[in-house]
Design an enzyme around this catalytic site. Structure first.
Site, PDB file in Angstrom:
ATOM      1  N   LYS A 135       0.833  -1.213   0.000  1.00  0.00           N
ATOM      2  CA  LYS A 135       0.000   0.000   0.000  1.00  0.00           C
ATOM      3  C   LYS A 135       0.863   1.257   0.000  1.00  0.00           C
ATOM      4  CE  LYS A 135      -1.755   1.654   4.022  1.00  0.00           C
ATOM      5  NZ  LYS A 135      -1.504   3.081   4.274  1.00  0.00           N
ATOM      6  N   ASN A 136       1.831   1.301   0.912  1.00  0.00           N
ATOM      7  CA  ASN A 136       2.598   2.537   1.066  1.00  0.00           C
ATOM      8  C   ASN A 136       3.533   2.809  -0.106  1.00  0.00           C
ATOM      9  OD1 ASN A 136       1.288   2.992   3.421  1.00  0.00           O
ATOM     10  ND2 ASN A 136       3.036   2.621   4.773  1.00  0.00           N
ATOM     11  N   CYS A 142      -4.492  12.782  13.342  1.00  0.00           N
ATOM     12  CA  CYS A 142      -5.177  11.503  13.308  1.00  0.00           C
ATOM     13  C   CYS A 142      -4.939  10.848  14.655  1.00  0.00           C
ATOM     14  CB  CYS A 142      -4.679  10.638  12.163  1.00  0.00           C
ATOM     15  SG  CYS A 142      -2.961  10.226  12.317  1.00  0.00           S
ATOM     16  N   ARG A 178       0.956  14.924  13.112  1.00  0.00           N
ATOM     17  CA  ARG A 178       1.453  14.713  11.754  1.00  0.00           C
ATOM     18  C   ARG A 178       1.479  15.997  10.910  1.00  0.00           C
ATOM     19  NH1 ARG A 178      -0.699   8.811   9.950  1.00  0.00           N
ATOM     20  NH2 ARG A 178       1.188   8.828   8.731  1.00  0.00           N
TER      21      ARG A 178
HETATM   22  C1  UD1 Z   1       4.628   7.004   6.244  1.00  0.00           C
HETATM   23  C2  UD1 Z   1       3.755   5.787   6.151  1.00  0.00           C
HETATM   24  C3  UD1 Z   1       3.318   5.330   7.527  1.00  0.00           C
HETATM   25  C4  UD1 Z   1       4.526   5.144   8.428  1.00  0.00           C
HETATM   26  C5  UD1 Z   1       5.421   6.358   8.432  1.00  0.00           C
HETATM   27  C6  UD1 Z   1       6.713   6.173   9.204  1.00  0.00           C
HETATM   28  C7  UD1 Z   1       2.650   6.049   4.012  1.00  0.00           C
HETATM   29  C8  UD1 Z   1       1.391   6.340   3.280  1.00  0.00           C
HETATM   30  N1  UD1 Z   1       2.585   6.119   5.353  1.00  0.00           N
HETATM   31  O1  UD1 Z   1       3.826   8.047   6.812  1.00  0.00           O
HETATM   32  O2  UD1 Z   1       2.592   4.105   7.389  1.00  0.00           O
HETATM   33  O3  UD1 Z   1       4.080   4.899   9.744  1.00  0.00           O
HETATM   34  O4  UD1 Z   1       5.761   6.714   7.073  1.00  0.00           O
HETATM   35  O5  UD1 Z   1       7.416   5.083   8.709  1.00  0.00           O
HETATM   36  O6  UD1 Z   1       3.670   5.737   3.421  1.00  0.00           O
HETATM   37  N2  UD1 Z   1       6.692  14.855  10.437  1.00  0.00           N
HETATM   38  C9  UD1 Z   1       6.806  16.204  10.729  1.00  0.00           C
HETATM   39  N3  UD1 Z   1       6.739  17.104   9.706  1.00  0.00           N
HETATM   40  C10 UD1 Z   1       6.555  16.724   8.405  1.00  0.00           C
HETATM   41  C11 UD1 Z   1       6.449  15.339   8.122  1.00  0.00           C
HETATM   42  C12 UD1 Z   1       6.521  14.428   9.165  1.00  0.00           C
HETATM   43  O7  UD1 Z   1       6.967  16.592  11.883  1.00  0.00           O
HETATM   44  O8  UD1 Z   1       6.505  17.582   7.521  1.00  0.00           O
HETATM   45  C13 UD1 Z   1       6.759  13.868  11.555  1.00  0.00           C
HETATM   46  C14 UD1 Z   1       5.421  13.121  11.685  1.00  0.00           C
HETATM   47  O9  UD1 Z   1       4.495  13.849  12.449  1.00  0.00           O
HETATM   48  C15 UD1 Z   1       5.862  11.843  12.363  1.00  0.00           C
HETATM   49  C16 UD1 Z   1       7.240  11.602  11.757  1.00  0.00           C
HETATM   50  O10 UD1 Z   1       7.680  12.859  11.240  1.00  0.00           O
HETATM   51  O11 UD1 Z   1       5.962  12.006  13.738  1.00  0.00           O
HETATM   52  C17 UD1 Z   1       7.275  10.557  10.661  1.00  0.00           C
HETATM   53  O12 UD1 Z   1       6.414  10.954   9.630  1.00  0.00           O
HETATM   54  P1  UD1 Z   1       6.636  10.521   8.116  1.00  0.00           P
HETATM   55  O13 UD1 Z   1       7.875   9.755   7.969  1.00  0.00           O
HETATM   56  O14 UD1 Z   1       6.439  11.738   7.270  1.00  0.00           O
HETATM   57  O15 UD1 Z   1       5.390   9.549   7.901  1.00  0.00           O
HETATM   58  P2  UD1 Z   1       4.343   9.566   6.738  1.00  0.00           P
HETATM   59  O16 UD1 Z   1       4.992   9.791   5.433  1.00  0.00           O
HETATM   60  O17 UD1 Z   1       3.174  10.409   7.126  1.00  0.00           O
END
Ligand code: UD1
Length: 417
Positions: A22-23, A116, A121
């Site tokens: 999925k991801n 969420c 996030r």
């Molecule tokens: C993706 C995955 C999710 C997985 C996560 C971490 C998908 C669709 N989802 O989510 O299943 O759990 O990676 O492996 O691929 N953050 C910030 N600022 C930002 C972006 C992120 O502070 O601009 C923080 C988030 O709040 C979180 C952490 O960084 O605490 C990790 O987030 P991120 O790696 O971006 O996860 P996703 O891409 O949302």
């Protein structure tokens, strides 16, 4: 709302094939916005988040064909640059349309994905990366607005290796001529997959799987055909469930190299694991030993498998610690596991688990996708009947879970409302 009724206590036994990820699929489907040519995808998992993504592409003006595990995103005359709130709020990954839209059309308007169950996030890392490429960012009525007269390649250091930000910036950079360097990039396998697809489209991408990714973009990118790689989180969930039920599972068409931390942890608790090519054979004879884990960016233990791991450790011989370092509120499953008899004490980002000899079935509720997976693992191993409410969360990430588990001997029914 559908529920799962699970009568636990039967070991998972048998052979099953991993589904597409999925991801990995979400950003790759979205990357089709970077071209006017057709893009065809196979091994696309049939999941709600995939349907939401394809619907989002349709509302932006793409023509989409989708049947079974195949999807095609076809040529388009006009593309809208404003994403629909009703779709974005269903799926946070919708923010990934921002990069391709900005790079191709010099503007994008995307609702800010809200928080969420697992935390706030934010998207600040995505936005500061776009600014480095020359974009202006502003906010209006809950949307983030991106615009640029022209974009230029840049050196983009990320403050944290965010998976989504790395993907968004790779896609944007693929359509900006010149070489962009993303530093402190995410190293998750889904980044490799996106890199492969962008290369197929004509961008030069190197360094995926390392901390520094270089993307040499092109003004015009082409379409292509791509098979989505195996879902490591789905594979890991089934392996953990097999260990919790003291089963014997042969998982085929998987990617063992993506699962090193999880396979290592399962071996530490006593599972016998044999990896051969793309198959993983797990056998578990007795009660698991306790083993502590800490989640961290890849290649560390994945946060998405932390909840199922906690379910497994609830049944372990001895005490263990689980530390969550990626998401701020990813411990909601602990209280539901406690309803089944688990002894878990949560203190901030850490859970102390005192393993019990058996869990007992109970009515419980999935608060998010992977918390739901943890409850399924616990229910399969528990004595008696568990009814899991809010299965729609689980359906976002596991295709026909009840049928696949039944194929391995589990007693699972979907109760449709
Ligand atoms: C993706 C995955 C999710 C997985 C996560 C971490 C998908 C669709 N989802 O989510 O299943 O759990 O990676 O492996 O691929 N953050 C910030 N600022 C930002 C972006 C992120 O502070 O601009 C923080 C988030 O709040 C979180 C952490 O960084 O605490 C990790 O987030 P991120 O790696 O971006 O996860 P996703 O891409 O949302």
């Amino acid at each position: 709302m559908d529920k799962f009724e699970i009568v636990g206590g039967k070991p998972l036994r048998g052979v099953m094939a991993a589904n597409g990820s999925k991801n990995a699929a979400l950003p790759i489907l979205i990357a089709s916005l970077l071209t006017d040519e057709a893009c065809e995808f196979t091994r696309v998992p049939a999941l709600r988040d995939i349907r939401t993504t394809l619907r989002l592409l349709e509302t932006l003006g793409k023509k989409v064909h989708h049947a079974g595990h195949r999807a095609a995103v076809l040529a388009s005359k006009t593309i809208k640059t404003r994403a629909d709130y009703h779709l974005v709020k269903q799926m946070r990954a919708s923010i990934l349309v921002a990069g391709p839209l900005l790079a191709r059309f010099k503007r994008a308007r995307v609702p800010i994905p809200g928080g969420c169950a697992i935390g706030l996030r934010p998207i600040d890392i995505h936005l500061s990366g776009f600014e480095r490429l020359g974009a202006r960012t502003s906010y209006s009525q809950g949307d983030v607005l991106l615009s640029a007269d022209s974009l230029h390649p840049a050196r983009i250091p990320l403050s944290f290796p965010s998976v989504g930000a790395t993907e968004n910036l790779m896609m944007a950079a693929a359509a900006v001529e010149g070489t962009t360097t993303i530093e402190n990039a995410a190293r998750e396998p889904e980044i490799d997959a996106l890199g492969e697809f962008l290369r197929l489209m004509g961008a030069e991408v190197s360094g995926t799987g390392t901390r520094t990714i270089r993307v040499r973009g092109r003004a015009v990118l082409r379409g292509g055909r791509y098979e989505i790689p195996a879902d490591r989180i789905e594979s890991g969930t089934f392996l953990i469930a097999a260990a919790a039920t003291r089963g014997d599972l042969l998982l085929e068409k998987a990617r063992p190299s993506d699962l090193k931390a999880v396979i290592g942890a399962l071996e530490r608790v006593g599972a016998k694991i044999l990896v051969q090519g793309t198959s993983i054979h797990l056998r578990m004879a007795g009660r698991p030993r306790a083993a502590s884990i800490k989640t961290s960016p890849h290649p560390g233990f994945p946060t998405d498998l932390q909840p199922p791991w906690m379910a497994l450790m609830s049944l372990a011989r001895g005490k263990s610690l689980v530390r969550e370092t990626i998401f701020e509120k990813r411990m909601l499953h602990a209280a539901e596991l406690a309803r089944m008899g688990a002894q878990i004490h949560v203190d901030g980002d850490q859970a102390r688990i005192d393993g019990v000899a058996a869990l007992n079935g109970a009515p419980v509720m999935a608060s998010d996708l992977r918390a739901g997976a943890a409850l399924v693992v616990a229910a399969l191993a528990a004595k008696g009947e568990t009814v899991i409410d809010r299965v729609y969360h689980i359906d976002r990430g596991y295709e026909r879970l009840e049928k696949r588990l039944r194929g391995l001997g589990a007693r699972v029914r979907r109760l449709s409302s």
